[in-house]
Design a protein around this motif. Sequence first.
Motif, PDB file in Angstrom:
ATOM      1  N   ASN A   1      -4.602  68.829  22.228  1.00 58.52           N
ATOM      2  CA  ASN A   1      -4.315  67.424  22.534  1.00 58.52           C
ATOM      3  C   ASN A   1      -3.458  67.292  23.782  1.00 58.52           C
ATOM      4  OD1 ASN A   1      -5.740  66.313  20.427  1.00 58.52           O
ATOM      5  ND2 ASN A   1      -4.071  66.631  19.001  1.00 58.52           N
ATOM      6  N   SER A   2      -2.545  68.243  23.980  1.00 54.29           N
ATOM      7  CA  SER A   2      -1.728  68.188  25.185  1.00 54.29           C
ATOM      8  C   SER A   2      -2.595  68.426  26.408  1.00 54.29           C
ATOM      9  CB  SER A   2      -0.634  69.243  25.132  1.00 54.29           C
ATOM     10  OG  SER A   2       0.126  69.068  23.975  1.00 54.29           O
ATOM     11  N   LEU A   3      -3.555  69.344  26.267  1.00 48.42           N
ATOM     12  CA  LEU A   3      -4.444  69.602  27.393  1.00 48.42           C
ATOM     13  C   LEU A   3      -5.192  68.330  27.760  1.00 48.42           C
ATOM     14  CD1 LEU A   3      -6.678  72.685  27.869  1.00 48.42           C
ATOM     15  CD2 LEU A   3      -7.604  70.460  28.285  1.00 48.42           C
ATOM     16  N   LYS A   4      -5.672  67.621  26.743  1.00 46.18           N
ATOM     17  CA  LYS A   4      -6.402  66.384  27.026  1.00 46.18           C
ATOM     18  C   LYS A   4      -5.523  65.378  27.765  1.00 46.18           C
ATOM     19  CE  LYS A   4      -8.150  65.343  22.940  1.00 46.18           C
ATOM     20  NZ  LYS A   4      -9.043  64.919  21.863  1.00 46.18           N
ATOM     21  N   ASP A   5      -4.236  65.367  27.438  1.00 49.92           N
ATOM     22  CA  ASP A   5      -3.350  64.431  28.126  1.00 49.92           C
ATOM     23  C   ASP A   5      -3.053  64.893  29.549  1.00 49.92           C
ATOM     24  OD1 ASP A   5      -1.721  63.883  25.062  1.00 49.92           O
ATOM     25  OD2 ASP A   5      -2.865  62.418  26.209  1.00 49.92           O
TER      26      ASP A   5
ATOM     27  N   ASP B   1       6.340  58.357  26.240  1.00 47.43           N
ATOM     28  CA  ASP B   1       5.189  59.250  26.168  1.00 47.43           C
ATOM     29  C   ASP B   1       5.587  60.615  25.631  1.00 47.43           C
ATOM     30  OD1 ASP B   1       3.335  58.137  29.097  1.00 47.43           O
ATOM     31  OD2 ASP B   1       3.190  57.605  26.977  1.00 47.43           O
ATOM     32  N   GLN B   2       6.711  61.114  26.118  1.00 46.88           N
ATOM     33  CA  GLN B   2       7.163  62.425  25.659  1.00 46.88           C
ATOM     34  C   GLN B   2       7.382  62.410  24.160  1.00 46.88           C
ATOM     35  OE1 GLN B   2       7.690  65.484  26.933  1.00 46.88           O
ATOM     36  NE2 GLN B   2       6.598  64.740  28.729  1.00 46.88           N
ATOM     37  N   ALA B   3       7.956  61.311  23.685  1.00 46.58           N
ATOM     38  CA  ALA B   3       8.237  61.253  22.256  1.00 46.58           C
ATOM     39  C   ALA B   3       6.958  61.122  21.450  1.00 46.58           C
ATOM     40  CB  ALA B   3       9.155  60.083  21.950  1.00 46.58           C
ATOM     41  N   TYR B   4       6.107  60.189  21.822  1.00 45.67           N
ATOM     42  CA  TYR B   4       5.020  59.841  20.915  1.00 45.67           C
ATOM     43  C   TYR B   4       3.690  60.468  21.257  1.00 45.67           C
ATOM     44  CZ  TYR B   4       8.435  56.769  18.976  1.00 45.67           C
ATOM     45  OH  TYR B   4       9.570  56.289  18.392  1.00 45.67           O
ATOM     46  N   THR B   5       3.484  60.891  22.470  1.00 46.66           N
ATOM     47  CA  THR B   5       2.220  61.554  22.766  1.00 46.66           C
ATOM     48  C   THR B   5       2.384  63.065  22.646  1.00 46.66           C
ATOM     49  OG1 THR B   5       1.910  59.825  24.394  1.00 46.66           O
ATOM     50  CG2 THR B   5       0.314  61.609  24.385  1.00 46.66           C
ATOM     51  N   PHE B   6       3.502  63.584  23.170  1.00 45.83           N
ATOM     52  CA  PHE B   6       3.677  65.021  23.148  1.00 45.83           C
ATOM     53  C   PHE B   6       4.574  65.489  22.015  1.00 45.83           C
ATOM     54  CE2 PHE B   6       1.361  65.846  26.879  1.00 45.83           C
ATOM     55  CZ  PHE B   6       1.547  64.762  27.702  1.00 45.83           C
ATOM     56  N   LEU B   7       5.089  64.543  21.285  1.00 48.23           N
ATOM     57  CA  LEU B   7       5.924  64.865  20.135  1.00 48.23           C
ATOM     58  C   LEU B   7       7.141  65.701  20.499  1.00 48.23           C
ATOM     59  CD1 LEU B   7       3.076  65.654  17.594  1.00 48.23           C
ATOM     60  CD2 LEU B   7       4.099  63.471  18.142  1.00 48.23           C
ATOM     61  N   ASN B   8       7.650  65.515  21.724  1.00 44.99           N
ATOM     62  CA  ASN B   8       8.891  66.206  22.114  1.00 44.99           C
ATOM     63  C   ASN B   8      10.050  65.257  21.929  1.00 44.99           C
ATOM     64  OD1 ASN B   8       7.554  68.493  22.969  1.00 44.99           O
ATOM     65  ND2 ASN B   8       7.289  67.695  25.029  1.00 44.99           N
ATOM     66  N   TYR B   9      10.446  65.044  20.686  1.00 47.43           N
ATOM     67  CA  TYR B   9      11.443  64.014  20.441  1.00 47.43           C
ATOM     68  C   TYR B   9      12.778  64.326  21.088  1.00 47.43           C
ATOM     69  CZ  TYR B   9       8.099  62.151  17.154  1.00 47.43           C
ATOM     70  OH  TYR B   9       6.973  61.618  16.590  1.00 47.43           O
TER      71      TYR B   9
ATOM     72  N   THR C   1       2.800  76.869  32.055  1.00 46.56           N
ATOM     73  CA  THR C   1       4.260  76.836  32.044  1.00 46.56           C
ATOM     74  C   THR C   1       4.805  76.082  30.846  1.00 46.56           C
ATOM     75  OG1 THR C   1       3.912  76.374  34.375  1.00 46.56           O
ATOM     76  CG2 THR C   1       6.194  76.602  33.625  1.00 46.56           C
ATOM     77  N   ASP C   2       4.203  74.937  30.537  1.00 49.08           N
ATOM     78  CA  ASP C   2       4.784  74.106  29.485  1.00 49.08           C
ATOM     79  C   ASP C   2       4.467  74.594  28.081  1.00 49.08           C
ATOM     80  OD1 ASP C   2       4.411  70.912  31.241  1.00 49.08           O
ATOM     81  OD2 ASP C   2       5.902  72.506  31.374  1.00 49.08           O
ATOM     82  N   PHE C   3       3.366  75.308  27.924  1.00 51.63           N
ATOM     83  CA  PHE C   3       2.990  75.749  26.576  1.00 51.63           C
ATOM     84  C   PHE C   3       2.695  77.241  26.560  1.00 51.63           C
ATOM     85  CE2 PHE C   3       2.889  71.496  25.170  1.00 51.63           C
ATOM     86  CZ  PHE C   3       2.314  70.745  26.175  1.00 51.63           C
ATOM     87  N   PRO C   4       3.701  78.064  26.811  1.00 51.00           N
ATOM     88  CA  PRO C   4       3.412  79.499  26.938  1.00 51.00           C
ATOM     89  C   PRO C   4       2.901  80.112  25.639  1.00 51.00           C
ATOM     90  CG  PRO C   4       5.786  79.077  26.977  1.00 51.00           C
ATOM     91  CD  PRO C   4       5.130  77.755  27.011  1.00 51.00           C
ATOM     92  N   ASP C   5       3.215  79.466  24.503  1.00 54.26           N
ATOM     93  CA  ASP C   5       2.724  80.058  23.255  1.00 54.26           C
ATOM     94  C   ASP C   5       1.262  79.776  23.023  1.00 54.26           C
ATOM     95  OD1 ASP C   5       5.765  78.958  21.754  1.00 54.26           O
ATOM     96  OD2 ASP C   5       5.280  80.897  22.661  1.00 54.26           O
ATOM     97  N   ALA C   6       0.765  78.738  23.677  1.00 55.28           N
ATOM     98  CA  ALA C   6      -0.625  78.363  23.419  1.00 55.28           C
ATOM     99  C   ALA C   6      -1.558  78.820  24.523  1.00 55.28           C
ATOM    100  CB  ALA C   6      -0.724  76.857  23.251  1.00 55.28           C
ATOM    101  N   PHE C   7      -1.060  78.757  25.756  1.00 55.11           N
ATOM    102  CA  PHE C   7      -1.939  79.079  26.879  1.00 55.11           C
ATOM    103  C   PHE C   7      -1.372  80.233  27.673  1.00 55.11           C
ATOM    104  CE2 PHE C   7      -4.570  75.634  25.993  1.00 55.11           C
ATOM    105  CZ  PHE C   7      -3.846  74.479  25.830  1.00 55.11           C
TER     106      PHE C   7
END
Lengths: 329, 422, 287
Positions: free
Chosen positions: B375-379, A256-264, B412-418
């Motif tokens: 998109n990250s928020l949606k996840d 998931d980290q790789a393909y959904t969040f693109l944190n390869y 925390t995870d996306f400080p540049d966006a949120f």
Amino acid sequence: MKIFSWDRIKRDYLPWLFLVPAIISFALFKYYPIILGFFVSFFKVNIVDLPGDFIGFDNYIRAFKDPDFLNSIKNTFQFLLISLVLNFWVPILLATLINEVRRGKTFMRTMYFIPAVAPGIAMSVLWKYIWQPDYGLANFILKSLNLPVQKWLNDPALVKWCIQFPGLIIGGGLTMVIYLAALQDVPEEQHESALLDGAGFFTRIFRISLPQIMPIVTTMLVLAVIDVFNMFDNVQVMTGGGPIGASETMVLYAYDQAYTFLNYGYAITLSVITFICVFILTCIQMSLENNPLLSGGKGGGKEQRKAIRKIKKDRAEAAKAAQAPAKEG
Amino acid sequence: MVPQDDASESSLKSFDFTKAKVEEKFSDVADIEWTRMAPGTDYRQQYDKLLMSGDGPTLWNSLPFVDIQTRMRNGTIAEITDYVVNWDLRNEGKVNPSIEEALHDDEGRWYAVPFAPYIMGLLYNRTAIEAGGKDPADTPNTWEEFGEWCAELTDKEVPRFGYTLLGSDYLAWPYTPWVWSAGGEMVINNGDGTYSIGFNSEEGIDTAMYMHDLVWKYGCTQTDLLESYDDYMSNMTIGYACYGWGLPTSLNIDKLAAYGATQDEFGVLPFPGKTEDDVIGFAGGETWTMHPNATKEQMDVCWDILNLLSYDEDYLRELWQLENELGLIDPKPSCRQDLVEVKYSYATNWPEHWKDEFAALNAVARPEPFCAEWNSLKDYIVAPMQQVLATENITREEVKELLDECAEKLYTDFPDAFKKAE
Amino acid sequence: MPALQTVELRSRKGKLTYGTIMGILCVGIPLQIFPYVWLMLSMFKSAREVRSIPPTFIPATWLWENIPDTFSRFHFGQNLWNSLFLCVAVILIQVSISTLAAYALSKLRPKGSKWVMTFFLGTMMINAQALAWPTYIMFTNFFGVRMVDNMWSLILSFSAWAWAIFILKSFFDGLPHDLMESARIDGANNFRILTSIILPLSKPVYSVVILNTFMACYNQFMYPLILLPDSRNWTIMVRVYAIQGTGQTPWNQIMVLLGCATLPVLLVYIFAQKYIVQGISMSGLKG
């Protein structure tokens, strides 16, 4: 006297040629990618401009502070326990039972072999259908028996059990056949003599048959543990990691980290950590038993065979001694 | 751009027409290679993989506009400011402006242009509703009444569910427009390029409680929250669900025929609002983007091609004529602002009620939020929402806690966006 | 040999035990095969019937056209061919490499080769997902050749599989050393010994290895998915995986794909089962 004889070289070093193709292929297609992955785990990966910025151990520190990753570690270990409870012993039991069949053994074996053929994805899709809370077979059966319907895969408490359950009732397959072949080698005389000594059926199974197949059981256990840590396909298809992350395994989380969040970079780090866990567990298991995997196929059974030989020898001598006076007398 | 392996006859014909036109006009240019991306939701991953291997489409039209803000920051799409700023059509006001804001950054640098705006609404299945003894024309448009209406329609034995929740990873979609209609926002612009989270406000909690009530109080939804998109579409088509999320044109004619249904049985309505005045629809759009490493020459050609395919009046008219004959025409408003009505006039094969329904939906549709990392928020929001929907007796405080926790994680995870508002 | 002795069977208790065993086994059989039967029958149902509640077992109407329809819609024939090509190529390469390595490790034992076995076995612990992405990167520029979207990248990746080496080595270990000694006295070199003596004796074990490699290779979907982006090059399992989640495929067509994907393997195993069991017994695997 020649010190470097050509013969000796031929014997000790030339055979390496036979190993070279395999070594190259393994090094290139298995070890190189994992080392590459390990290398990449120290970077924050930039998609267009690989590999990106060097960030040292940041990814690893992040992994251990990540509550979702820790959750996935917990899940993976829970899956391991559940799989031991539900799945590991089933092929052994089935092999033991099938071994007893007198007529129609081949037929039984064929029938119980069929599950080996299933591609994982087909089974996962089917079982997802069965566990469907609204129109699936499981609840349909419960309803007909007037029992309360369950949420199955949607219930965080039940989901892991539901995923592992198919292995319980569909326990046949290659593992079972391997156990069956092992059981068939247990010498009949041992059972005969034990019967003469008054041992019943179940005692004999537990004292003679099972100990004899211990080496293969321990080997299979190692493989089973590795399999649980690599669990991905069936979980992905059945639940995608849900509900609420209750079935998210380490491998699935990395994916998931790789393909959904693109944190390869982070995903590779998680995969490396998973690999290290498996490696440690496997080493522990291998060192506990005198494991046949490393020694070449003749491990623990040796002890049993020696002991049995001694017993037989003693008995033969006792019988001879018993006969002698009778003869004389 | 190329249709998938399993596309229907009609899509193939439409594509052939497009291809022929492009090649006709640009025959003097070097090769134009038509490639196809993987089906399903993997297209973003495919694109990234191709970029990483040094490849990738020079011109692409699959990225939804919500991705643009993230991608302009991570360098995976090219800057096209010069083209846009000098674009006559736009300067004449003929380009659809609804998703413009998402396509440029605060300094006026442009990265994409609209390709196919789309709208989503409350999809309904007339046959199922009538089987439940009601008429879709009377569908109520407030939350409370809608809940009760669906409860009356639901009969688990059949099974027939009043409202089918989009399950699995798509929970954010139905949630968002309802937050809007409650008067809240999912994200709030801080003005400095970052956004603060809005869904953990009172209105967000109201919405979460409403969705929770649909499951537990009104009991009108399916039990399976992990339902795949396949099953969801199946349910709507067969009639196990009366209302859902989507657009009737996503139910293609061939598939409906396989189930013994026709397009006429389906329609779309705006989502019921918290009060009568808040009915709402959901809009979005796919965009044209270019490869970050494309040369000036390539980009020139790409610009001309995309102008032909999305903005050239003659071409569009011919295309719509053909699509109508093939039964493919869809209600996505054209990117040409001035041709929206024209497109509709070509759609003679639609079921009667669709034109009015689409117009009504268009009037209240609001575009999806497009902040970076949307998109990250949606996840991230899937887990707390699943928790809310799965727990029978959850209190407002608990919901607030879950939503707050989710917001904290995003900060925390996306400080540049949120960033939390000051 | 069965544990339950013939003499025991004469007693009532023995008969009861045997009867219970047979009973359990017979009940188990339908459970083992039920998913397949249901899958096969669902191939012929209409889209609506596949999802009907309560679920039906035997199709109400037998829609034979489901199969050709699905095949042509998904170019399944091409995928089937890809799968078979992949499997055959992998088997040829993998079996050759593994034979050479197992022979060396078991019989020849050159200096320092003890650790090589651990080297091979170590790869079994690495999970496919960890390797997938770096493998993709590696193949984008493989010694200067762009191998992504090329069947050979898959074939080469699959050629490294430790299980085959392990089984073959165990089996070769069981073959007596004297065979080799006498051949060597006659002047044969190592390679001759391998081909003329060892291999002919190893037929059962090879059937196990080949069949298992075939099955593992056929069922792969992760690697082909990542290394072969173009759907024309896909193998069957990738196709099965990819059609889900798009909302465009009715269940009965999914069933057709699954059924046709599993059928070849099923048939092969039923017919080759005897050889497999023989091979396992002789391989020394069971200790």
